[in-house]
Each structure stands twice: as C-alpha cells, then as structure tokens.
Design a protein around this motif. Sequence first.
Motif, PDB file in Angstrom:
ATOM      1  N   LEU A   1       4.822  -5.443  -0.107  1.00  0.00           N
ATOM      2  CA  LEU A   1       4.115  -5.085  -1.485  1.00  0.00           C
ATOM      3  C   LEU A   1       2.910  -4.096  -1.307  1.00  0.00           C
ATOM      4  O   LEU A   1       2.708  -3.206  -1.953  1.00  0.00           O
ATOM      5  CB  LEU A   1       3.872  -6.497  -2.090  1.00  0.00           C
ATOM      6  CG  LEU A   1       3.497  -6.571  -3.568  1.00  0.00           C
ATOM      7  CD1 LEU A   1       4.827  -6.133  -4.298  1.00  0.00           C
ATOM      8  CD2 LEU A   1       2.763  -7.561  -4.019  1.00  0.00           C
ATOM      9  N   SER A   2       2.142  -4.286  -0.348  1.00  0.00           N
ATOM     10  CA  SER A   2       1.209  -3.441   0.103  1.00  0.00           C
ATOM     11  C   SER A   2       1.577  -1.986   0.486  1.00  0.00           C
ATOM     12  O   SER A   2       0.887  -1.143   0.145  1.00  0.00           O
ATOM     13  CB  SER A   2       0.333  -4.224   1.489  1.00  0.00           C
ATOM     14  OG  SER A   2      -0.248  -5.550   1.090  1.00  0.00           O
ATOM     15  N   GLN A   3       2.692  -2.061   1.228  1.00  0.00           N
ATOM     16  CA  GLN A   3       3.188  -0.699   1.518  1.00  0.00           C
ATOM     17  C   GLN A   3       3.728  -0.245   0.163  1.00  0.00           C
ATOM     18  O   GLN A   3       3.432   1.064   0.207  1.00  0.00           O
ATOM     19  CB  GLN A   3       4.346  -0.985   2.628  1.00  0.00           C
ATOM     20  CG  GLN A   3       4.013  -1.385   3.911  1.00  0.00           C
ATOM     21  CD  GLN A   3       5.212  -1.661   4.945  1.00  0.00           C
ATOM     22  OE1 GLN A   3       6.261  -1.560   4.626  1.00  0.00           O
ATOM     23  NE2 GLN A   3       4.734  -1.857   6.308  1.00  0.00           N
ATOM     24  N   ALA A   4       4.223  -0.735  -0.551  1.00  0.00           N
ATOM     25  CA  ALA A   4       4.876  -0.096  -1.611  1.00  0.00           C
ATOM     26  C   ALA A   4       3.708   0.127  -2.637  1.00  0.00           C
ATOM     27  O   ALA A   4       3.672   1.383  -3.025  1.00  0.00           O
ATOM     28  CB  ALA A   4       5.607  -1.291  -2.407  1.00  0.00           C
ATOM     29  N   ARG A   5       2.544  -0.656  -2.659  1.00  0.00           N
ATOM     30  CA  ARG A   5       1.454  -0.119  -3.431  1.00  0.00           C
ATOM     31  C   ARG A   5       0.724   1.057  -2.832  1.00  0.00           C
ATOM     32  O   ARG A   5       0.260   2.146  -3.591  1.00  0.00           O
ATOM     33  CB  ARG A   5       0.325  -1.266  -3.617  1.00  0.00           C
ATOM     34  CG  ARG A   5       0.582  -2.613  -4.320  1.00  0.00           C
ATOM     35  CD  ARG A   5      -0.551  -3.582  -4.397  1.00  0.00           C
ATOM     36  NE  ARG A   5      -0.018  -4.582  -5.120  1.00  0.00           N
ATOM     37  CZ  ARG A   5      -0.102  -5.850  -4.890  1.00  0.00           C
ATOM     38  NH1 ARG A   5      -1.014  -6.154  -3.965  1.00  0.00           N
ATOM     39  NH2 ARG A   5      -0.060  -6.669  -5.769  1.00  0.00           N
TER      40      ARG A   5
ATOM     41  N   ARG B   1       0.291   4.572  -4.768  1.00  0.00           N
ATOM     42  CA  ARG B   1      -1.207   5.259  -4.766  1.00  0.00           C
ATOM     43  C   ARG B   1      -0.961   6.521  -4.331  1.00  0.00           C
ATOM     44  O   ARG B   1      -1.569   7.500  -4.798  1.00  0.00           O
ATOM     45  CB  ARG B   1      -2.128   4.299  -4.055  1.00  0.00           C
ATOM     46  CG  ARG B   1      -3.571   4.822  -4.068  1.00  0.00           C
ATOM     47  CD  ARG B   1      -4.489   3.964  -3.169  1.00  0.00           C
ATOM     48  NE  ARG B   1      -4.116   4.414  -1.728  1.00  0.00           N
ATOM     49  CZ  ARG B   1      -4.485   5.393  -1.174  1.00  0.00           C
ATOM     50  NH1 ARG B   1      -5.098   6.471  -1.781  1.00  0.00           N
ATOM     51  NH2 ARG B   1      -4.271   5.791  -0.025  1.00  0.00           N
ATOM     52  N   GLN B   2      -0.114   6.781  -3.166  1.00  0.00           N
ATOM     53  CA  GLN B   2      -0.165   8.166  -2.680  1.00  0.00           C
ATOM     54  C   GLN B   2       0.569   9.193  -3.295  1.00  0.00           C
ATOM     55  O   GLN B   2       0.138  10.255  -3.476  1.00  0.00           O
ATOM     56  CB  GLN B   2       0.490   8.272  -1.055  1.00  0.00           C
ATOM     57  CG  GLN B   2      -0.602   7.444   0.079  1.00  0.00           C
ATOM     58  CD  GLN B   2       0.242   7.535   1.208  1.00  0.00           C
ATOM     59  OE1 GLN B   2       1.623   7.700   1.428  1.00  0.00           O
ATOM     60  NE2 GLN B   2      -0.273   7.060   2.300  1.00  0.00           N
ATOM     61  N   GLY B   3       1.482   8.629  -4.081  1.00  0.00           N
ATOM     62  CA  GLY B   3       2.506   9.345  -4.842  1.00  0.00           C
ATOM     63  C   GLY B   3       1.547   9.879  -6.247  1.00  0.00           C
ATOM     64  O   GLY B   3       1.435  10.960  -6.685  1.00  0.00           O
ATOM     65  N   LEU B   4       0.714   8.811  -6.826  1.00  0.00           N
ATOM     66  CA  LEU B   4      -0.056   8.989  -7.909  1.00  0.00           C
ATOM     67  C   LEU B   4      -1.530  10.192  -7.405  1.00  0.00           C
ATOM     68  O   LEU B   4      -1.665  11.062  -8.220  1.00  0.00           O
ATOM     69  CB  LEU B   4      -0.812   7.880  -8.348  1.00  0.00           C
ATOM     70  CG  LEU B   4       0.061   6.947  -9.232  1.00  0.00           C
ATOM     71  CD1 LEU B   4      -0.717   5.604  -9.483  1.00  0.00           C
ATOM     72  CD2 LEU B   4       0.593   7.429 -10.264  1.00  0.00           C
ATOM     73  N   ASP B   5      -1.730  10.056  -6.130  1.00  0.00           N
ATOM     74  CA  ASP B   5      -2.523  11.124  -5.730  1.00  0.00           C
ATOM     75  C   ASP B   5      -2.156  12.361  -5.693  1.00  0.00           C
ATOM     76  O   ASP B   5      -2.696  13.317  -6.070  1.00  0.00           O
ATOM     77  CB  ASP B   5      -3.217  10.627  -4.253  1.00  0.00           C
ATOM     78  CG  ASP B   5      -4.305   9.469  -4.340  1.00  0.00           C
ATOM     79  OD1 ASP B   5      -4.746   9.055  -5.450  1.00  0.00           O
ATOM     80  OD2 ASP B   5      -4.645   9.000  -3.314  1.00  0.00           O
ATOM     81  N   ASN B   6      -0.788  12.355  -5.254  1.00  0.00           N
ATOM     82  CA  ASN B   6      -0.395  13.801  -4.916  1.00  0.00           C
ATOM     83  C   ASN B   6       0.258  14.050  -6.387  1.00  0.00           C
ATOM     84  O   ASN B   6      -0.162  15.530  -6.558  1.00  0.00           O
ATOM     85  CB  ASN B   6       1.071  13.743  -4.208  1.00  0.00           C
ATOM     86  CG  ASN B   6       0.892  13.608  -2.824  1.00  0.00           C
ATOM     87  OD1 ASN B   6      -0.245  13.606  -2.353  1.00  0.00           O
ATOM     88  ND2 ASN B   6       1.927  12.838  -2.062  1.00  0.00           N
ATOM     89  N   ALA B   7       0.417  13.490  -7.090  1.00  0.00           N
ATOM     90  CA  ALA B   7       0.889  13.784  -8.737  1.00  0.00           C
ATOM     91  C   ALA B   7      -0.540  14.424  -9.382  1.00  0.00           C
ATOM     92  O   ALA B   7      -0.650  15.306 -10.296  1.00  0.00           O
ATOM     93  CB  ALA B   7       1.556  12.867  -9.536  1.00  0.00           C
TER      94      ALA B   7
END
Length: 140
Positions: free
Chosen positions: A42-46, A50-56
């Motif tokens: 779950l932490s890895q998924a979060r 988060r990284q995906g949202l930062d990239n977006a």
Amino acid sequence: MKQDEDHRDRGAGNSRLGRRFFQNVRDKVDSVNQELQSNETLSQARETVRQGLDNAAEVASEKAPGLVEEVQRTGDVLTGADLRKFDDFTEAVTRVCVGLHRENVELRSQLERLEQQLEESILAQKDLAARLEALEEGKD
C-alpha cells in the motif's frame, strides 16, 4: 501407574493445547506479516501514485497556458461567448468596411469634381489662349 496415565493424558492434553496455542501464535504472526506486507504494498502504491501525480502536475504546469486557453475556449463554446465574440468582431469589421466604402465614395466624387474643374480650366485656358492670339493678330 494411574498417575503416569493421568500425567500422560495431561501431557497429551497440554501438548495438544500447546500445539494449538503455538499454531494460533504462528497464524497471528503470519497474519501480521501479511498485513505488514500489504501495508508495504500500500505504501509503495501510494508512493507510485504520488510520483504519478507529481509528474502529471509537472506536465500540466508546463502546458498550463495551453490548457487554460483550451478550458476557456471550451467554456466559451458552452456558454455561447465565442459566438458573441464573433458577432462583435463581424460588427466591428462591418463598421470599418462601411466607413471605408463611404470614404472611398466621397474620394471618388471629389476626384470627379477635381477632374471636371481641371477640364473646365483647360477649356478656359484654351479659350483664353485663342482670344489672346486673336487680340495679338489684330494689333499687328
């Protein structure tokens, strides 16, 4: 002997209880380990999210002016503001064109008047030249 049998029965009972207890402990440990692993997942998924949202967000900030314009354009289309803008534009262009046409008509009429005055001046000049010639011939 009876004591030994009682003790064996108790020992067997204790060993069954002990096995059951240890099995429950092992099950709990396995359950906690699985939960910890799922928490890690779950932490890895979060973190991935988060990284995906930062990239977006980074991509969106780079393209923000274009996105803002696209959103505004879409809003204009939905509200009909683009048609009002187009109507305002065509009205302004029509006013300018009509004004230019009127000025053009006025300039043509002024040019025609000037050409007419020029022709009249040329005719008057020819008439004056002829009279002057006639007067000069009469004096000689």
